[in-house]
Scaffold this motif. Structure first.
Motif, PDB file in Angstrom:
ATOM      1  N   LEU A  11       0.821  -1.216   0.000  1.00 58.20           N
ATOM      2  CA  LEU A  11       0.000   0.000   0.000  1.00 58.20           C
ATOM      3  C   LEU A  11       0.855   1.266   0.000  1.00 58.20           C
ATOM      4  O   LEU A  11       0.382   2.329  -0.373  1.00 58.20           O
ATOM      5  N   ASN A  12       2.113   1.147   0.402  1.00 59.79           N
ATOM      6  CA  ASN A  12       2.990   2.314   0.405  1.00 59.79           C
ATOM      7  C   ASN A  12       3.268   2.832  -0.999  1.00 59.79           C
ATOM      8  O   ASN A  12       3.748   3.951  -1.162  1.00 59.79           O
ATOM      9  N   ALA A  13       2.969   2.027  -2.017  1.00 56.24           N
ATOM     10  CA  ALA A  13       3.182   2.451  -3.400  1.00 56.24           C
ATOM     11  C   ALA A  13       2.095   3.417  -3.871  1.00 56.24           C
ATOM     12  O   ALA A  13       2.220   4.018  -4.940  1.00 56.24           O
ATOM     13  N   TYR A  14       1.036   3.578  -3.077  1.00 51.29           N
ATOM     14  CA  TYR A  14      -0.112   4.385  -3.495  1.00 51.29           C
ATOM     15  C   TYR A  14      -0.123   5.758  -2.816  1.00 51.29           C
ATOM     16  O   TYR A  14       0.400   5.925  -1.719  1.00 51.29           O
ATOM     17  N   ASP A  15      -0.749   6.705  -3.504  1.00 52.10           N
ATOM     18  CA  ASP A  15      -0.933   8.039  -2.907  1.00 52.10           C
ATOM     19  C   ASP A  15      -2.066   8.030  -1.895  1.00 52.10           C
ATOM     20  O   ASP A  15      -1.978   8.656  -0.838  1.00 52.10           O
ATOM     21  N   LYS A  16      -3.164   7.347  -2.269  1.00 49.50           N
ATOM     22  CA  LYS A  16      -4.356   7.285  -1.424  1.00 49.50           C
ATOM     23  C   LYS A  16      -4.812   5.845  -1.287  1.00 49.50           C
ATOM     24  O   LYS A  16      -4.577   5.018  -2.167  1.00 49.50           O
ATOM     25  N   VAL A  17      -5.493   5.563  -0.207  1.00 48.41           N
ATOM     26  CA  VAL A  17      -6.051   4.233   0.040  1.00 48.41           C
ATOM     27  C   VAL A  17      -7.497   4.400   0.493  1.00 48.41           C
ATOM     28  O   VAL A  17      -7.792   5.220   1.369  1.00 48.41           O
ATOM     29  N   ILE A  18      -8.383   3.629  -0.124  1.00 53.02           N
ATOM     30  CA  ILE A  18      -9.772   3.557   0.302  1.00 53.02           C
ATOM     31  C   ILE A  18      -9.993   2.166   0.889  1.00 53.02           C
ATOM     32  O   ILE A  18      -9.727   1.164   0.217  1.00 53.02           O
ATOM     33  N   THR A  19     -10.446   2.069   2.123  1.00 50.38           N
ATOM     34  CA  THR A  19     -10.813   0.779   2.684  1.00 50.38           C
ATOM     35  C   THR A  19     -12.339   0.696   2.677  1.00 50.38           C
ATOM     36  O   THR A  19     -13.018   1.567   3.211  1.00 50.38           O
ATOM     37  N   LEU A  20     -12.831  -0.367   2.057  1.00 51.56           N
ATOM     38  CA  LEU A  20     -14.266  -0.509   1.826  1.00 51.56           C
ATOM     39  C   LEU A  20     -14.769  -1.827   2.387  1.00 51.56           C
ATOM     40  O   LEU A  20     -14.166  -2.874   2.168  1.00 51.56           O
ATOM     41  N   ASP A  21     -15.864  -1.766   3.099  1.00 49.93           N
ATOM     42  CA  ASP A  21     -16.617  -2.957   3.477  1.00 49.93           C
ATOM     43  C   ASP A  21     -18.091  -2.561   3.473  1.00 49.93           C
ATOM     44  O   ASP A  21     -18.665  -2.256   4.512  1.00 49.93           O
ATOM     45  N   GLN A  22     -18.630  -2.464   2.289  1.00 49.95           N
ATOM     46  CA  GLN A  22     -19.954  -1.937   1.988  1.00 49.95           C
ATOM     47  C   GLN A  22     -20.025  -0.419   2.178  1.00 49.95           C
ATOM     48  O   GLN A  22     -20.649   0.283   1.393  1.00 49.95           O
ATOM     49  N   THR A  23     -19.372   0.087   3.198  1.00 50.96           N
ATOM     50  CA  THR A  23     -19.231   1.522   3.387  1.00 50.96           C
ATOM     51  C   THR A  23     -17.744   1.835   3.526  1.00 50.96           C
ATOM     52  O   THR A  23     -16.928   0.930   3.713  1.00 50.96           O
ATOM     53  N   ILE A  24     -17.358   3.084   3.402  1.00 49.10           N
ATOM     54  CA  ILE A  24     -15.942   3.451   3.508  1.00 49.10           C
ATOM     55  C   ILE A  24     -15.534   3.511   4.973  1.00 49.10           C
ATOM     56  O   ILE A  24     -16.088   4.284   5.754  1.00 49.10           O
ATOM     57  N   LEU A  25     -14.549   2.692   5.323  1.00 56.18           N
ATOM     58  CA  LEU A  25     -14.037   2.672   6.689  1.00 56.18           C
ATOM     59  C   LEU A  25     -12.960   3.723   6.899  1.00 56.18           C
ATOM     60  O   LEU A  25     -12.836   4.282   7.996  1.00 56.18           O
ATOM     61  N   ALA A  26     -12.167   3.968   5.863  1.00 57.39           N
ATOM     62  CA  ALA A  26     -11.107   4.976   5.952  1.00 57.39           C
ATOM     63  C   ALA A  26     -10.697   5.379   4.540  1.00 57.39           C
ATOM     64  O   ALA A  26     -10.782   4.586   3.607  1.00 57.39           O
ATOM     65  N   PHE A  27     -10.245   6.624   4.410  1.00 56.06           N
ATOM     66  CA  PHE A  27      -9.810   7.153   3.113  1.00 56.06           C
ATOM     67  C   PHE A  27      -8.759   8.223   3.372  1.00 56.06           C
ATOM     68  O   PHE A  27      -8.998   9.188   4.083  1.00 56.06           O
ATOM     69  N   GLY A  28      -7.565   8.009   2.807  1.00 55.26           N
ATOM     70  CA  GLY A  28      -6.487   8.971   2.994  1.00 55.26           C
ATOM     71  C   GLY A  28      -5.174   8.376   2.530  1.00 55.26           C
ATOM     72  O   GLY A  28      -5.147   7.428   1.741  1.00 55.26           O
ATOM     73  N   SER A  29      -4.065   8.924   3.019  1.00 55.21           N
ATOM     74  CA  SER A  29      -2.756   8.374   2.697  1.00 55.21           C
ATOM     75  C   SER A  29      -2.624   7.009   3.364  1.00 55.21           C
ATOM     76  O   SER A  29      -3.384   6.682   4.294  1.00 55.21           O
ATOM     77  N   PRO A  30      -1.687   6.171   2.909  1.00 51.92           N
ATOM     78  CA  PRO A  30      -1.514   4.859   3.552  1.00 51.92           C
ATOM     79  C   PRO A  30      -1.350   4.952   5.069  1.00 51.92           C
ATOM     80  O   PRO A  30      -1.973   4.178   5.807  1.00 51.92           O
ATOM     81  N   ASN A  31      -0.546   5.894   5.552  1.00 53.70           N
ATOM     82  CA  ASN A  31      -0.345   6.037   6.993  1.00 53.70           C
ATOM     83  C   ASN A  31      -1.613   6.499   7.698  1.00 53.70           C
ATOM     84  O   ASN A  31      -1.935   6.039   8.805  1.00 53.70           O
ATOM     85  N   GLU A  32      -2.348   7.422   7.071  1.00 54.31           N
ATOM     86  CA  GLU A  32      -3.599   7.898   7.667  1.00 54.31           C
ATOM     87  C   GLU A  32      -4.610   6.772   7.787  1.00 54.31           C
ATOM     88  O   GLU A  32      -5.316   6.648   8.796  1.00 54.31           O
TER      89      GLU A  32
END
Length: 224
Positions: A193-214
């Motif tokens: 995931l460190n290769a990405y600018d942003k990460v969206i974690t999804l489980d029907q709804t968005i659990l988190a959205f931001g930089s990998p560290n965020e």
């Protein structure tokens, strides 16, 4: 700068909820990972963002205009399981299929797409003679011929060995650095995931959205 905005997306099939109140904003020049478990709704979300299916509620906007007005700017690369890799065609013939609905086909664009993914030497090789990583790059080249500015890639690294996955990620990183918007769905929650600018974690709804560290910090706070 191109902006792709989803507002309050929800989708259900009968009593089965697939997505719940999903809102996000993506911008050009970024590489975004969409991660979540099986059944989280990742493929469904990508198909809604590309305009293939309509949500029960909510809407998608591209540069503040409803998606249906300019969805041609968005290309979706399907999962490799959707492709018959035993079909007797070459890399070049597969890539040409990416322009099947285009009003003007360009051999130069096809060659450029193949070159961009590093398969020029294999352009006339049959798909069933390629490795898994080479097949994925051929599928990406097919997607690139659509001349879109936004690329949604559904599980492109599934079943790839680490070297092939790293090579694929380098290619999509170059696409984002060139100003394109790239979203990659994945099951990988690790250091990749460190290769990405942003990460969206999804489980029907968005659990988190931001930089990998965020995102890691947010998920840790949710689980603690």
């Amino acid at each position: 700068m191109t902006n792709l905005v989803a507002k309050n997306l929800s989708l259900s099939y009968g009593t089965e909820s697939v997505l719940k109140n999903v809102s996000l904003k993506l911008t050009s020049g970024t590489l975004t990972a969409l991660v979540g478990p099986n059944g989280a709704g990742k493929s469904t979300l990508l198909r809604i963002l590309q305009g293939q299916i309509m949500p029960n509620h909510g809407e998608v906007f591209l540069d503040e205009k409803p998606l249906k007005q300019n969805r041609f700017q968005i290309a979706l690369m399907p999962q490799r399981s959707a492709i018959n890799w035993d079909f007797p065609i070459t890399v070049e013939e597969l890539v040409k299929l990416g322009q099947i609905n285009a009003s003007k086909k360009s051999c130069c664009e096809i060659e450029a797409s193949i070159q961009r993914v590093g398969l020029t030497a294999l352009a006339h090789k049959r798909l069933d003679n390629l490795s898994g990583g080479q097949q994925q790059r051929a599928l990406l080249a097919k997607t690139l011929t659509q001349n879109a500015s936004i690329f949604l890639l559904d599980e492109p690294c599934a079943a790839l060995d680490p070297p092939s996955r790293d090579q694929f990620l380098r290619i999509v990183r170059q696409l984002a650095d060139a100003g394109l918007m790239v979203v990659v769905s994945s099951h990988d929650w690790g250091q990749a995931l460190n290769a990405y600018d942003k990460v969206i974690t999804l489980d029907q709804t968005i659990l988190a959205f931001g930089s990998p560290n965020e995102v890691r910090s947010k998920l840790q706070s949710i689980s603690s």
